[in-house]
Motif scaffolding. Structure first.
Motif, PDB file in Angstrom:
ATOM      1  N   GLY A   1       0.968  -1.216   0.008  1.00  0.00           N
ATOM      2  CA  GLY A   1       0.111  -0.055   0.101  1.00  0.00           C
ATOM      3  C   GLY A   1       0.960   1.169  -0.055  1.00  0.00           C
ATOM      4  O   GLY A   1       0.054   2.301  -0.148  1.00  0.00           O
TER       5      GLY A   1
ATOM      6  N   GLY B   1      -0.055   3.724  -2.839  1.00  0.00           N
ATOM      7  CA  GLY B   1      -1.125   4.489  -3.240  1.00  0.00           C
ATOM      8  C   GLY B   1      -1.547   5.835  -3.130  1.00  0.00           C
ATOM      9  O   GLY B   1      -1.810   6.516  -3.914  1.00  0.00           O
ATOM     10  N   ARG B   2      -1.070   6.294  -1.813  1.00  0.00           N
ATOM     11  CA  ARG B   2      -1.259   7.777  -1.374  1.00  0.00           C
ATOM     12  C   ARG B   2      -0.285   8.455  -2.367  1.00  0.00           C
ATOM     13  O   ARG B   2      -0.609   9.797  -2.746  1.00  0.00           O
ATOM     14  CB  ARG B   2      -0.912   8.162  -0.045  1.00  0.00           C
TER      15      ARG B   2
ATOM     16  N   LYS C   1       0.089   3.727  -7.566  1.00  0.00           N
ATOM     17  CA  LYS C   1      -1.351   2.571  -7.766  1.00  0.00           C
ATOM     18  C   LYS C   1      -0.862   1.045  -7.434  1.00  0.00           C
ATOM     19  O   LYS C   1      -1.436   0.243  -8.167  1.00  0.00           O
ATOM     20  CB  LYS C   1      -1.894   2.526  -9.193  1.00  0.00           C
TER      21      LYS C   1
ATOM     22  N   VAL D   1      -2.995  -1.457  -2.378  1.00  0.00           N
ATOM     23  CA  VAL D   1      -3.736  -0.460  -3.196  1.00  0.00           C
ATOM     24  C   VAL D   1      -4.731  -1.322  -3.986  1.00  0.00           C
ATOM     25  O   VAL D   1      -5.819  -0.758  -4.220  1.00  0.00           O
ATOM     26  CB  VAL D   1      -2.927   0.063  -4.239  1.00  0.00           C
ATOM     27  N   LYS D   2      -4.279  -2.388  -4.550  1.00  0.00           N
ATOM     28  CA  LYS D   2      -5.218  -3.212  -5.513  1.00  0.00           C
ATOM     29  C   LYS D   2      -5.767  -4.219  -4.453  1.00  0.00           C
ATOM     30  O   LYS D   2      -5.102  -5.118  -3.748  1.00  0.00           O
ATOM     31  CB  LYS D   2      -4.639  -3.857  -6.506  1.00  0.00           C
TER      32      LYS D   2
ATOM     33  N   ARG E   1     -10.064   2.381  -1.447  1.00  0.00           N
ATOM     34  CA  ARG E   1      -9.712   1.167  -2.289  1.00  0.00           C
ATOM     35  C   ARG E   1      -9.577   1.962  -3.645  1.00  0.00           C
ATOM     36  O   ARG E   1     -10.487   2.239  -4.407  1.00  0.00           O
ATOM     37  CB  ARG E   1     -10.662  -0.060  -2.580  1.00  0.00           C
TER      38      ARG E   1
ATOM     39  N   HIS F   1      -6.212   5.981  -2.836  1.00  0.00           N
ATOM     40  CA  HIS F   1      -5.849   6.096  -1.646  1.00  0.00           C
ATOM     41  C   HIS F   1      -5.391   7.980  -1.727  1.00  0.00           C
ATOM     42  O   HIS F   1      -4.999   8.509  -0.577  1.00  0.00           O
ATOM     43  CB  HIS F   1      -4.735   5.508  -1.220  1.00  0.00           C
ATOM     44  N   GLN F   2      -5.080   8.201  -2.958  1.00  0.00           N
ATOM     45  CA  GLN F   2      -4.323   9.804  -3.015  1.00  0.00           C
ATOM     46  C   GLN F   2      -5.658  10.736  -2.544  1.00  0.00           C
ATOM     47  O   GLN F   2      -5.239  11.660  -2.089  1.00  0.00           O
ATOM     48  CB  GLN F   2      -4.391  10.158  -4.286  1.00  0.00           C
TER      49      GLN F   2
END
Length: 378
Positions: free
Chosen positions: A13, A16-17, A21, A163-164, A315, A318-319
């Protein structure tokens, strides 16, 4: 359940942010963008929930950041049955153990995840609880399915941290994972699915069924992600007609939101987040920091729930972090009626309990040019 195996993918993860991705093959870039680990805290949340219900459970785990640290923080005295080679080498080189090591510095790999699961099976665990995303789920499943037939297969349950999260083997939240692990009494077959991250970053979703595994039966185990069809043209046209030029719009990922962007003559980044105001794209495929940098009040966030799961935050987007959500005075959820027909409730999992609680309740989802539907956020 008498015994549990716990394995944590410490870097799950992180991408993600910061807009990557995913973290497969991009850890260094994620670090350079300022990414911070989230999996260890998600692991602690799950294990604290479990400890409140079953404090006497025997917990087997991997050393340090791969599970031991989180288990001890939750109150358990785990038995370490696997140590990643990178952690062993570090101890030999420095003369220090791996306690206090930052998760993204551990150097652990998918081979370590598989090695830990193999060690759990040697101990005869009743459940493997893993923390990560779809890639971690594939690694865990590969060991479970290689070592047993369907009737003797040890079940697995995921704590969502990647992220996924396409697979149907994850609890809805970390706390749910702990509760399910403590209370489940039967299992069912579910799918482990993964996607090509390189294609994903280029805006293309290529899904592949990787395994069928045993998973505890519980309402709070999420469904697999479905990619819904159906026209959203009227929805996009209706939304675009009501655009306020004085507002900043944060467009989440997905085809439904992308149709609105197309109506506004914006080229959408299908799996990224775009920021737009009064005809100008301020940020495209943006990370959290880039979004925050260009926001100007008032702010509207537009998102669409994940088909089959119902997540609107937490999901694949996260951005749009708690900090970004906190800047918005308006959140618009859009979805075709067909997509909503396959969703009982909407869900949020932002890593911020106060924001999650504020978002819960009944929400009006836009389904067409003039139509809306009330759906509950839980």
């Amino acid at each position: 359940m008498d015994s549990l195996g716990v394995v944590v993918n410490p870097i799950a993860g992180m991408g993600g942010r910061v807009g990557l991705k995913g973290t497969d093959g991009t850890l260094e870039e994620a670090r350079q963008r300022g990414a911070e680990p989230r999996a260890p805290e998600r692991a602690r949340q799950a294990l604290r929930s479990l400890y409140r219900r079953t404090p006497d459970l025997t917990v087997y785990t991997a050393a340090a950041v791969m599970g031991e640290d989180a288990a001890r923080d939750a109150g358990y005295e785990p038995e370490v049955v696997y140590t990643a080679s990178s952690l062993e080498n570090r101890s030999e080189r420095t003369g220090h153990d791996s306690s206090g090591l930052e998760p993204d510095e551990a150097g652990t790999t998918a081979d370590d995840t598989r090695g830990a699961v193999g060690a759990f099976l040697e101990q005869g665990v009743d459940l493997v609880l893993f923390v990560g995303g779809d890639g971690t789920a594939v690694d865990v499943a590969s060991v479970l399915t290689d070592t047993a037939d369907d009737k003797s297969q040890v079940p697995m349950l995921g704590v969502p941290a990647g992220v996924k999260i396409y697979s149907s083997v994850f609890a809805v939240t970390p706390s749910d994972a702990g509760r399910i692990a403590a209370e489940f009494d039967r299992v069912e077959s579910r799918e482990v699915t993964d996607i090509d991250e390189a294609a994903y970053r280029d805006g293309e979703v290529r899904t592949q069924l990787r395994a069928v595994v045993s998973v505890p039966v519980a309402p709070a185990v999420q469904s697999s992600k479905q990619i819904s069809g159906g026209s959203v043209d009227s929805l996009a046209a209706g939304f675009a007609r009501e655009i306020d030029s004085s507002r900043t719009y944060v467009f989440g990922p997905g085809g439904t939101v992308g149709a609105i962007e197309t109506e506004l003559e914006i080229e959408p980044s299908p799996l990224g987040v775009d920021v737009w105001r009064d005809g100008e794209v301020l940020a495209r495929d943006a990370a959290e920091s880039e979004i925050l940098e260009v926001l100007e009040d008032p702010v509207t966030i537009i998102v669409s729930p994940i088909g089959g799961q119902g997540f609107v935050f937490g999901r694949g987007n996260h951005q749009i972090s708690p900090a970004v959500i906190g800047r918005a005075d308006e959140i618009e959820v859009v979805a075709s009626g067909e997509k909503l027909d396959g969703i009982d409730v909407l869900r949020v999992d932002t890593d911020d309990g106060e924001i999650d609680e504020a978002l819960r309740g009944w929400l009006r989802v836009r389904t067409g040019r003039f139509t809306t539907r009330l759906v509950k956020v839980v």
